[in-house]
Design a protein around this motif. Structure first.
Motif, PDB file in Angstrom:
ATOM      1  N   GLY A   1       0.825  -1.213   0.000  1.00 25.21           N
ATOM      2  CA  GLY A   1       0.000   0.000   0.000  1.00 25.21           C
ATOM      3  C   GLY A   1       0.851   1.253   0.000  1.00 25.21           C
ATOM      4  N   PHE A   2       2.114   1.125   0.450  1.00 21.89           N
ATOM      5  CA  PHE A   2       3.022   2.262   0.335  1.00 21.89           C
ATOM      6  C   PHE A   2       3.381   2.450  -1.143  1.00 21.89           C
ATOM      7  CE2 PHE A   2       5.096   2.531   4.831  1.00 21.89           C
ATOM      8  CZ  PHE A   2       3.908   3.065   5.305  1.00 21.89           C
ATOM      9  N   PRO A   3       3.661   3.689  -1.534  1.00 15.01           N
ATOM     10  CA  PRO A   3       3.916   3.936  -2.957  1.00 15.01           C
ATOM     11  C   PRO A   3       5.232   3.323  -3.429  1.00 15.01           C
ATOM     12  CG  PRO A   3       4.374   5.890  -1.661  1.00 15.01           C
ATOM     13  CD  PRO A   3       3.732   4.910  -0.741  1.00 15.01           C
ATOM     14  N   ASN A   4       5.339   3.192  -4.750  1.00 17.77           N
ATOM     15  CA  ASN A   4       6.574   2.718  -5.350  1.00 17.77           C
ATOM     16  C   ASN A   4       7.527   3.906  -5.444  1.00 17.77           C
ATOM     17  OD1 ASN A   4       8.635   1.801  -6.906  1.00 17.77           O
ATOM     18  ND2 ASN A   4       7.413   1.409  -8.737  1.00 17.77           N
ATOM     19  N   ALA A   5       8.326   4.122  -4.403  1.00 14.97           N
ATOM     20  CA  ALA A   5       9.246   5.268  -4.391  1.00 14.97           C
ATOM     21  C   ALA A   5      10.531   4.841  -3.704  1.00 14.97           C
ATOM     22  CB  ALA A   5       8.617   6.434  -3.621  1.00 14.97           C
ATOM     23  N   PRO A   6      11.681   5.341  -4.188  1.00 17.83           N
ATOM     24  CA  PRO A   6      12.940   4.928  -3.567  1.00 17.83           C
ATOM     25  C   PRO A   6      12.997   5.346  -2.098  1.00 17.83           C
ATOM     26  CG  PRO A   6      13.279   6.780  -5.077  1.00 17.83           C
ATOM     27  CD  PRO A   6      11.887   6.289  -5.284  1.00 17.83           C
TER      28      PRO A   6
END
Lengths: 335, 337, 295
Positions: A160-165
């Motif tokens: 559920g957390f975004p796809n972000a580094p």
């Protein structure tokens, strides 16, 4: 001979005279009066408090007494302290077995004085709208040694957390905050993934996190409290760090006392003695001025008493402990 | 009293010439000692770096030994380390890909720091080499004397600005502007540090290259013009090849400056030892690491203290290699007019 | 007809060539204008951020936890004292080395060694000098983290610059000056001191000014030899602790608070103005000397 050369002739004469004078000054025996200064070094978490104390103390003595404060991290500070190079060591954790032994070997005795409560605060960028609350397990997933090179994305922390580094910022490895955080989160002190941006100077960490949308970092509460407009605190196990939750111990496991250690020999020097007395008498005020959490009302007078009686040693006997009460802090130190 | 007066008379008996010769010899000796001081500096640099680095590698070997036996380092302090183990730790230092010297066990692969150094240097050269060379050609072959008199000193002022100021500029002015163009750029990146460093290096490259081009004898220029070549053709086909040794020396100096540059990268490149060749990433150079450790104070005799010396030695060796290449290039391509 | 066409062709070629020359002139000029523009932007940026902070109070107060009360008193006094030590040690040694190498040294392997050595020292990164200072002055000579350590470290750093400047200045003195002095019976030292050095002093001075301006802005080596983070008093001896302008600026750059960054900009502005002024003086001196040389 033209004008310039004449001028230069005169210049050279003056130059030679100045040089000889300067050389003479420089080669003056360095035995000149060493202005007595209180030398403090160590933790960057305690730095703002000791800096404020130093500033107030110097003002109150009309600039006669002098204090220098360095930032080498708790471990770096103790290394110097136990060689007798500094008068006072700022520490964001109690002195460890290894350091106790080093001090013993060098014949350095010390007085342990807790100065404030701190809650290690986990912070993210203000635009981070997903990581509002993290559990200790999730923090561990982020920071444990096994995460090295593997956990690089927010969506690996919780579905559920975004796809972000995932960009990690933390205190350097000589820091007491690092020791305490790794002990409390990873279960063993100094065990952490190495691939994060590390600095012994918490200011650099604040800057780093405030400039990167995907960053997460941790450091002492006062650095967060002074930069609330640039950072967002993350609740740990559902509790946000605040003066109240840190004081009551509800903000667990990341609340901890922070200390100064005074070299017992130095405590006889008038400047050190007066400085520490000033520190303890105005403890709550100084600590409040840099937005750190002060100890309860009577604690400082008890500690002033401990200092005046020169009760050396540590209450903790070199153990790394998570979750300490005020009563434990004020127990009789064991040497 | 008696003694001094007899001395006095003896001195008076000495011929003025002898006195003068003695004085001259003494002065010469003093001057010689002064000249020797630079050699002492070099010996000091190499000596300190080597000494502490040797200690560092022995200490490192000890840590690795302790880790492999599962005991703490303190229990092994009295154990000596064999040459082989020290060599192994040197090898680990050169080829390791993780830089975390304060961990237990310490992981000290210098490669991430080397990659950071190389990336920032390359970005800087990408800016400084074309701009510096074009500026040098213009100043040497095209500029009217009046323009040259104004522009040249102005360009040299670029090298006079303290690098800590450039660092501030890179972090708080250049990076925000770059982020408008490249939204993905993090707040600290090797790119912005490298770009600003490039601007700083321009004068080093341009002024040395220009000197080299101006020392090309005039008959070469005139010969070229006589065959009908234009200024530009002359500059590119005649002057550049003739001055190539001086120009390559200028590039080498630029590279040395970039490798050794500290404050810009310490402030603007981020402090993360990443093994990456992407300039958009934050990174840490060897110099920035030394600053990071020294910012607290380095306590004498700790692993930290020894670490910065080992890193410093690596840095010195790198600059030395480039210098040797530079000398060789200058020798090899020296034009005989 | 064909000759007509040929002339046409030649004219076109000439025009094209002239054009390409012109275009390159523009490119060359603009590349330099770009570099100088960056410098202008940098100064402008510092001025915008820092000017409001520059007042008397800024120069007369110590660093502080409160950005608006903080100042650079300790830093500029520290810078001044460190420079004094640097100048007092580097200038005599540098000039003496230059004189030896240029006037006295016989050509042999040893002077070659010194020459190569000086050339290489100039390329050594400044932070390495900091480590030399840390190992030698701070710990071996037990000077501690003091003004003396800092000054000596910077002295070693600028020594090669002073040596090279001295040598170039001496080399420019025509040998008939020396011969005339010898003919009047002057000794070698008298010739060097009264004539050669005297006439080249201006040129040497410009080199020294440039070297010192470099030392004033040097940050990295002093971080290594240990200027402290917080200091709120004036040093009273060469062995006391200190801080200097560039380090004060660096510390403030690190603080996330924009108010402190304004302080950093103000300190930076002072630094830039100081170093650029020194460089400008050197450039002006060089220009004057060139104009007035009459042998």
């Amino acid at each position: 001979m033209n004008k310039v050369n004449l001028k230069l002739g005169r210049l050279s004469a003056i130059g030679v005279i100045t040089l000889t004078a300067a050389t003479f000054c420089a080669s003056m025996p360095a035995v000149l009066s060493q202005g007595a200064a209180v030398k403090i070094d160590g933790s960057s978490t305690v730095f703002p408090i000791s800096q404020a104390a130093a500033e107030g103390f110097q003002k109150s003595t009309g600039g006669k007494m002098r204090v220098t404060v360095g930032v080498s991290g708790t471990g770096g500070g103790f290394q110097k302290f136990c060689r007798g190079e500094t008068d006072i060591s700022n520490a964001s954790r109690p002195i460890l077995k290894k350091e106790i032994d080093a001090c013993k070997k060098a014949g350095v005795k010390y007085i342990e004085l807790p100065v404030a409560y701190d809650g290690i605060t986990v912070v993210v960028h203000p635009q981070n709208n997903w990581a509002k609350n993290l559990t200790t397990a999730e923090l561990k997933k982020m920071w444990e040694p096994a995460a090295q090179g593997k956990i690089n994305n927010w969506n690996q922390i919780r579905s559920g957390f975004p796809n972000a580094p995932l960009k990690l910022f933390g205190p350097g490895t000589k820091s007491g905050t690092f020791d305490y955080f790794t002990e409390a989160i990873n279960g063993k002190s100094k065990q952490s993934r190495p691939d994060f941006t590390a600095s012994e100077d918490d200011n650099s960490l604040v800057s780093g996190v405030s400039r990167d949308k995907n960053a997460i970092g941790y450091f002492g509460y006062s650095y967060y409290a002074q930069n609330k407009n640039k950072l967002k605190a993350v609740a740990v196990n559902g509790v946000l760090p605040s003066e109240a939750t840190i004081k009551s111990g509800k903000y667990a496991p990341l609340s901890r006392p922070i200390f100064i250690y005074v070299n017992a020999k130095s405590a006889d020097k008038p400047e050190v003695k007066q400085f520490v007395q000033y520190y303890m008498k105005n403890g709550a005020k100084i600590v409040g001025s840099v937005k750190e959490v002060s100890l309860p009302g009577n604690a400082y007078s008890a500690l002033l008493n401990r200092f005046n009686k020169k009760q050396t040693g540590s209450v903790f006997g070199g153990d790394e402990k998570v979750g300490v009460t005020v009563a434990q802090l004020l127990a009789t130190p064991k040497d | 009293m008696a003694i001094t007066s007899s001395k006095q008379s003896q001195v008076n008996k000495l011929s003025p010439k002898l006195l003068r010769d003695v004085r001259e010899k003494i002065i010469e000796f003093i001057l010689f000692i002064a000249a020797f001081s630079s050699v002492a500096t070099t010996v000091g640099i190499v000596g300190t770096l080597l000494l502490e680095s040797v200690k560092f590698f022995q200490n490192l070997a000890l840590h690795r030994l302790a880790a492999s036996q599962g005991v703490s380092v303190e229990e092994l302090t009295n154990q000596t380390v064999s040459i082989g183990e020290t060599l192994t730790s040197i090898w680990a230092f050169i080829t390791g890909t993780t830089w975390a010297p304060n961990f237990e066990p310490p992981q000290v692969g210098i490669l991430p720091l080397v990659s950071g150094t190389l990336v920032t240097t390359l970005v800087a050269l990408f800016v400084a080499v074309p701009l510096g060379t074009i500026a040098a050609i213009y100043l040497s072959e095209f500029a009217p004397p009046r323009v040259r008199e104004v522009v040249k000193p102005a360009l040299e002022l670029l090298a006079g600005v303290p690098t800590v100021v450039y660092g501030y500029f890179a972090l708080l002015f250049v990076t925000p502007i770059l982020q408008v163009v490249l939204p993905a750029l993090p707040a600290a990146s090797m790119l912005s540090a490298g770009l600003v460093m490039g601007v700083m290096i321009i004068p080093y490259i341009s002024s040395l290259s220009e000197d080299a081009m101006r020392s090309v004898p005039n008959y070469l220029r005139e010969g070229s013009y006589a065959t009908g070549a234009t200024r530009f053709q002359t500059a590119v086909n005649v002057i550049l090849p003739s001055a190539i040794s001086g120009i390559s020396a200028a590039y080498i100096l630029g590279i040395s400056r970039a490798i050794g540059e500290t404050m810009i990268v310490a402030i603007a490149a981020g402090g993360q030892p990443n093994l990456t060749l992407n300039p958009m990433d934050p990174g840490q150079t060897m110099t920035a690491y030394i600053v990071e450790v020294s910012k607290g104070d380095v306590a004498y005799g700790t692993l930290d203290y020894e670490t910065i010396f080992a890193v410093g030695l690596t840095l010195l060796i790198m600059t030395l290699i480039f210098n040797i290449i530079g000398h060789w290039l200058t020798k090899r391509y020296r034009e005989t007019y | 007809m064909t000759s007509q066409q040929n002339i046409q062709k030649i004219r076109q070629t000439i025009a094209r060539n002239k054009r390409s020359d012109f275009i390159f002139s523009i490119i060359g000029l603009s590349s330099m204008v770009f570099a100088i523009l960056v410098l202008a932007l940098l100064i402008l940026d510092l001025a915008m951020d820092g000017l409001p902070r520059l007042d008397w109070q800024f120069f007369t107060s110590f660093a502080s936890t409160d950005a608006n009360q903080a100042g650079v008193l300790a830093a500029w006094v520290g810078s001044l004292l460190v420079m004094l030590v640097t100048a007092a040690s580097a200038i005599p040694i540098g000039i003496a080395s230059g004189i030896y190498l240029e006037e006295y040294a016989r050509k042999n392997w040893f002077t070659d060694l010194i020459e190569i050595n000086v050339a290489n020292l100039a390329a050594v990164p400044s932070i390495i000098y900091g480590m030399l200072g840390l190992g030698v002055f701070v710990y071996t000579f037990k000077l501690g983290q003091s003004i003396a350590s800092a000054g000596f470290t910077l002295a070693l750093l600028i020594l090669p610059v002073v040596i090279v400047a001295t040598r170039e200045a001496l080399r420019a003195i025509p040998s008939n000056i020396r011969e005339a002095a010898y003919a009047c019976g002057a000794s070698k030292w008298q010739t060097t001191w009264d004539h050669v050095l005297k006439y080249s002093f201006g040129t040497i001075l410009t080199g020294i000014i440039v070297a010192l301006s470099r030392a004033i802005g040097e940050t990295a080596p002093l971080i290594v030899v240990g200027a402290v983070a917080f200091i709120a008093f004036l040093p009273d001896s060469l062995l006391s602790q200190y801080t200097v302008m560039p380090i004060q600026m660096y510390r403030w750059t690190d603080v996330p608070d924009p108010e402190f960054q304004a302080n950093a900009a103000a300190a930076g502005l002072v630094l830039v103005v100081m170093t650029l002024a020194m460089n400008a003086i050197a450039i002006y001196l060089r220009y004057q000397l060139r104009k007035n040389i009459t042998w």
